[in-house]
Scaffold this active site. Sequence first.
Site, PDB file in Angstrom:
ATOM      1  N   LYS A 125      22.969  -6.876 -28.953  1.00 12.04           N
ATOM      2  CA  LYS A 125      24.318  -7.155 -28.908  1.00 12.04           C
ATOM      3  C   LYS A 125      24.707  -8.756 -28.490  1.00 12.04           C
ATOM      4  O   LYS A 125      23.784  -8.932 -27.583  1.00 12.04           O
ATOM      5  CB  LYS A 125      25.134  -6.038 -28.019  1.00 12.04           C
ATOM      6  CG  LYS A 125      26.456  -6.591 -27.765  1.00 12.04           C
ATOM      7  CD  LYS A 125      27.364  -5.626 -27.062  1.00 12.04           C
ATOM      8  CE  LYS A 125      27.193  -5.401 -25.580  1.00 12.04           C
ATOM      9  NZ  LYS A 125      27.973  -4.543 -25.166  1.00 12.04           N
ATOM     10  N   ASP A 127      14.952  -6.143 -13.360  1.00  9.36           N
ATOM     11  CA  ASP A 127      15.511  -7.344 -14.355  1.00  9.36           C
ATOM     12  C   ASP A 127      14.311  -7.726 -15.218  1.00  9.36           C
ATOM     13  O   ASP A 127      13.157  -8.122 -15.114  1.00  9.36           O
ATOM     14  CB  ASP A 127      15.714  -8.613 -13.250  1.00  9.36           C
ATOM     15  CG  ASP A 127      16.170  -9.659 -13.982  1.00  9.36           C
ATOM     16  OD1 ASP A 127      16.386  -9.952 -15.395  1.00  9.36           O
ATOM     17  OD2 ASP A 127      16.969 -10.332 -13.189  1.00  9.36           O
ATOM     18  N   ASP A 156      22.159  -3.130 -25.724  1.00 12.84           N
ATOM     19  CA  ASP A 156      23.488  -3.053 -25.654  1.00 12.84           C
ATOM     20  C   ASP A 156      24.132  -3.804 -24.272  1.00 12.84           C
ATOM     21  O   ASP A 156      25.005  -3.653 -23.800  1.00 12.84           O
ATOM     22  CB  ASP A 156      24.371  -1.626 -25.750  1.00 12.84           C
ATOM     23  CG  ASP A 156      25.755  -1.723 -25.990  1.00 12.84           C
ATOM     24  OD1 ASP A 156      26.113  -2.515 -26.668  1.00 12.84           O
ATOM     25  OD2 ASP A 156      26.335  -0.736 -25.222  1.00 12.84           O
ATOM     26  N   GLY A 202      23.185   4.968 -20.581  1.00 12.91           N
ATOM     27  CA  GLY A 202      21.973   5.758 -21.163  1.00 12.91           C
ATOM     28  C   GLY A 202      22.550   6.358 -22.502  1.00 12.91           C
ATOM     29  O   GLY A 202      21.649   7.301 -22.979  1.00 12.91           O
ATOM     30  N   ASP A 235      16.845  -1.253 -16.742  1.00  8.37           N
ATOM     31  CA  ASP A 235      18.222  -1.947 -16.603  1.00  8.37           C
ATOM     32  C   ASP A 235      18.269  -2.514 -15.200  1.00  8.37           C
ATOM     33  O   ASP A 235      17.423  -1.876 -14.340  1.00  8.37           O
ATOM     34  CB  ASP A 235      19.422  -0.942 -16.631  1.00  8.37           C
ATOM     35  CG  ASP A 235      20.629  -1.666 -16.954  1.00  8.37           C
ATOM     36  OD1 ASP A 235      21.034  -2.377 -16.155  1.00  8.37           O
ATOM     37  OD2 ASP A 235      21.435  -1.095 -17.811  1.00  8.37           O
ATOM     38  N   PHE A 289      22.477   5.137 -25.563  1.00  9.46           N
ATOM     39  CA  PHE A 289      21.594   4.645 -26.793  1.00  9.46           C
ATOM     40  C   PHE A 289      20.335   5.468 -26.760  1.00  9.46           C
ATOM     41  O   PHE A 289      19.898   6.224 -27.690  1.00  9.46           O
ATOM     42  CB  PHE A 289      21.271   3.303 -26.671  1.00  9.46           C
ATOM     43  CG  PHE A 289      22.274   2.178 -27.588  1.00  9.46           C
ATOM     44  CD1 PHE A 289      23.712   2.459 -27.731  1.00  9.46           C
ATOM     45  CD2 PHE A 289      21.624   1.166 -27.763  1.00  9.46           C
ATOM     46  CE1 PHE A 289      24.422   1.572 -28.237  1.00  9.46           C
ATOM     47  CE2 PHE A 289      22.452   0.295 -28.598  1.00  9.46           C
ATOM     48  CZ  PHE A 289      23.762   0.673 -28.703  1.00  9.46           C
TER      49      PHE A 289
END
Length: 193
Positions: A146, A86, A106, A49, A69, A51
């Site tokens: 990322k 998902d 990320d 958490g 997530d 970000f």
Amino acid sequence: MKKVQDFYFKKAKEENYKARSVFKLEEAQNKFKFIKASDNVLDVGCSPGSFSQYMLNKILKSGSVVGVDILPNSFAHQRFTFILGDIKDMDVTTFNNTLFDVVVSDAMPNTTSDRETNHFRSISLCRSIFDLAKEVLKENGNFFIKVFDGKDLQDFKKELSEYFNSVNVFKPKSSRDESREIFLFCKNFKKLR
């Protein structure tokens, strides 16, 4: 290497952030200024958490964050909504047809000791995240993701450049020197007809 890790780890704890990764987003925001105070943001791979925490505490004055997530998340805020699941099973209807100003991620795949395997898994995950972003990102929205550097990075950047006015590679100072992680900042999304 250890010194950098210790510095950012300690700094995150001192500032009450859930993870050191917060400083990667902070560096990117300081450089690109891509999140505005009223934006609605989708945070993919949001656990634990940091970000979301940073965006809501430092940038977003009236905007909100939806975090998704496959792992549970304990972060709570009145303008934060968490969806456990998902992303491969999600589309715009998952978010009640809401479109987002910014999508950040990320997220990382399960890693092995093999750098090439990690790269290919990372590219695959990034493509899945980008598939979702194409459905939920507003016209002229921004995308920050990322990825592990490797031989398929140029192809992925080329795919992104078809949908964005610019795609920039960004390696935060808070990333470990030996890490192959980099971020791609993609500006001004254009929906292809």
